[in-house]
Design a protein around this motif. Sequence first.
Motif, mmCIF file in Angstrom:
data_model
loop_
_atom_site.group_PDB
_atom_site.id
_atom_site.type_symbol
_atom_site.label_atom_id
_atom_site.label_comp_id
_atom_site.label_asym_id
_atom_site.label_seq_id
_atom_site.Cartn_x
_atom_site.Cartn_y
_atom_site.Cartn_z
ATOM 1 N N LEU A 69 0.831 -1.208 0.000
ATOM 2 C CA LEU A 69 0.000 0.000 0.000
ATOM 3 C C LEU A 69 0.870 1.264 0.000
ATOM 4 O O LEU A 69 0.543 2.242 -0.670
ATOM 5 C CB LEU A 69 -0.937 0.008 1.210
ATOM 6 C CG LEU A 69 -2.150 -0.917 1.123
ATOM 7 C CD1 LEU A 69 -2.877 -0.954 2.458
ATOM 8 C CD2 LEU A 69 -3.083 -0.455 0.025
ATOM 9 N N LYS A 70 1.954 1.231 0.758
ATOM 10 C CA LYS A 70 2.845 2.393 0.796
ATOM 11 C C LYS A 70 3.455 2.668 -0.568
ATOM 12 O O LYS A 70 3.561 3.817 -0.987
ATOM 13 C CB LYS A 70 3.946 2.190 1.829
ATOM 14 C CG LYS A 70 3.489 2.385 3.250
ATOM 15 C CD LYS A 70 4.647 2.197 4.206
ATOM 16 C CE LYS A 70 4.200 2.388 5.633
ATOM 17 N NZ LYS A 70 5.317 2.205 6.572
ATOM 18 N N THR A 71 3.879 1.619 -1.257
ATOM 19 C CA THR A 71 4.489 1.836 -2.572
ATOM 20 C C THR A 71 3.442 2.225 -3.610
ATOM 21 O O THR A 71 3.668 3.105 -4.435
ATOM 22 C CB THR A 71 5.243 0.586 -3.053
ATOM 23 O OG1 THR A 71 4.352 -0.526 -3.062
ATOM 24 C CG2 THR A 71 6.437 0.296 -2.171
ATOM 25 N N THR A 72 2.275 1.598 -3.570
ATOM 26 C CA THR A 72 1.230 1.883 -4.551
ATOM 27 C C THR A 72 0.680 3.297 -4.385
ATOM 28 O O THR A 72 0.485 4.021 -5.353
ATOM 29 C CB THR A 72 0.077 0.872 -4.431
ATOM 30 O OG1 THR A 72 0.608 -0.439 -4.575
ATOM 31 C CG2 THR A 72 -0.978 1.114 -5.489
ATOM 32 N N LEU A 73 0.452 3.696 -3.140
ATOM 33 C CA LEU A 73 -0.142 5.003 -2.866
ATOM 34 C C LEU A 73 0.899 6.090 -2.625
ATOM 35 O O LEU A 73 0.534 7.220 -2.306
ATOM 36 C CB LEU A 73 -1.086 4.902 -1.664
ATOM 37 C CG LEU A 73 -2.247 3.912 -1.827
ATOM 38 C CD1 LEU A 73 -3.037 3.815 -0.533
ATOM 39 C CD2 LEU A 73 -3.150 4.320 -2.971
ATOM 40 N N ASN A 74 2.178 5.718 -2.727
ATOM 41 C CA ASN A 74 3.282 6.657 -2.531
ATOM 42 C C ASN A 74 3.209 7.331 -1.160
ATOM 43 O O ASN A 74 3.249 8.544 -1.021
ATOM 44 C CB ASN A 74 3.315 7.704 -3.654
ATOM 45 C CG ASN A 74 4.644 8.422 -3.709
ATOM 46 O OD1 ASN A 74 5.634 7.938 -3.183
ATOM 47 N ND2 ASN A 74 4.649 9.577 -4.351
ATOM 48 N N ILE A 75 3.109 6.523 -0.119
ATOM 49 C CA ILE A 75 3.030 7.006 1.257
ATOM 50 C C ILE A 75 4.422 6.888 1.881
ATOM 51 O O ILE A 75 4.982 5.797 1.924
ATOM 52 C CB ILE A 75 2.016 6.190 2.085
ATOM 53 C CG1 ILE A 75 0.630 6.295 1.468
ATOM 54 C CG2 ILE A 75 2.007 6.652 3.537
ATOM 55 C CD1 ILE A 75 -0.385 5.367 2.087
ATOM 56 N N PRO A 76 5.001 7.991 2.379
ATOM 57 C CA PRO A 76 6.345 7.908 2.972
ATOM 58 C C PRO A 76 6.291 7.293 4.364
ATOM 59 O O PRO A 76 5.266 7.335 5.047
ATOM 60 C CB PRO A 76 6.783 9.369 3.040
ATOM 61 C CG PRO A 76 5.510 10.129 3.157
ATOM 62 C CD PRO A 76 4.491 9.346 2.351
ATOM 63 N N ASP A 77 7.421 6.720 4.762
ATOM 64 C CA ASP A 77 7.534 6.215 6.133
ATOM 65 C C ASP A 77 7.623 7.401 7.072
ATOM 66 O O ASP A 77 8.352 8.353 6.825
ATOM 67 C CB ASP A 77 8.788 5.360 6.299
ATOM 68 C CG ASP A 77 8.654 4.031 5.591
ATOM 69 O OD1 ASP A 77 7.509 3.559 5.431
ATOM 70 O OD2 ASP A 77 9.693 3.460 5.199
ATOM 71 N N ILE A 78 6.893 7.348 8.169
ATOM 72 C CA ILE A 78 6.866 8.448 9.122
ATOM 73 C C ILE A 78 7.391 7.927 10.449
ATOM 74 O O ILE A 78 6.896 6.934 10.975
ATOM 75 C CB ILE A 78 5.431 8.998 9.310
ATOM 76 C CG1 ILE A 78 4.896 9.532 7.990
ATOM 77 C CG2 ILE A 78 5.427 10.088 10.367
ATOM 78 C CD1 ILE A 78 3.456 9.949 8.051
ATOM 79 N N ALA A 79 8.396 8.595 10.987
ATOM 80 C CA ALA A 79 8.943 8.250 12.289
ATOM 81 C C ALA A 79 8.350 9.212 13.307
ATOM 82 O O ALA A 79 8.497 10.422 13.190
ATOM 83 C CB ALA A 79 10.458 8.355 12.277
ATOM 84 N N PHE A 80 7.688 8.676 14.307
ATOM 85 C CA PHE A 80 7.092 9.506 15.343
ATOM 86 C C PHE A 80 8.049 9.630 16.504
ATOM 87 O O PHE A 80 8.753 8.700 16.852
ATOM 88 C CB PHE A 80 5.774 8.894 15.837
ATOM 89 C CG PHE A 80 4.690 8.939 14.809
ATOM 90 C CD1 PHE A 80 4.030 10.119 14.536
ATOM 91 C CD2 PHE A 80 4.338 7.808 14.095
ATOM 92 C CE1 PHE A 80 3.034 10.165 13.585
ATOM 93 C CE2 PHE A 80 3.349 7.843 13.138
ATOM 94 C CZ PHE A 80 2.685 9.028 12.885
ATOM 95 N N SER A 81 8.032 10.796 17.138
ATOM 96 C CA SER A 81 8.871 10.998 18.307
ATOM 97 C C SER A 81 8.234 10.284 19.490
ATOM 98 O O SER A 81 7.092 9.869 19.459
ATOM 99 C CB SER A 81 9.031 12.493 18.596
ATOM 100 O OG SER A 81 7.785 13.043 18.936
#
Length: 176
Positions: A69-81
């Motif tokens: 889904l991340k690659t298909t929808l172009n969703i970046p990885d998000i690192a939360f504090s």
Amino acid sequence: MSFVIRQSSRSLLRVASKRTTTPIFTSAIRLNSTVVESESKPVDPKITAIVSEISKLTLLETSSLIAELKTTLNIPDIAFSAAGAAPAAAPTEAAAEEVKEEPQEKTIFNIKLASFDAKNKAKIIKEVKTLLGLSLVESKKFVESAPKVLKENVAKEDAEKIKTTLEGLGAKVDLE
């Protein structure tokens, strides 16, 4: 709200009793604060079908689904504090290059007694004794075994003070 909880726990018990021969009395309760009983809207059957299919997946299959889904929808990885704050905006390329060019200033040092002046050996031994809390004999052995690390992981300000003190007594001190 209690009606929803009762209904969900009943359905969990039914599902659990179908899977095993012994009854399971544990149930999971999911409280969703965004849904209000009086305002709940019917869920689209298409979404219900997708949710039921996803709930049947194993953990590895779910992980690969998320990656796809991340690659298909172009969703970046998000690192939360750790505090859970919103992620900061990504720096521009120019700002990123500037950050890379600036070397990080070292704030923690190891203080190494490199050498000492033989004339001032007694003064240096006394100073090492007070700095490290050693006995006079241990301090003498320490100073005579130079070069040796005097202190490790010392803040910059403290390291500078110790260095100037020992250099004033005739010792050569290195900050690593």
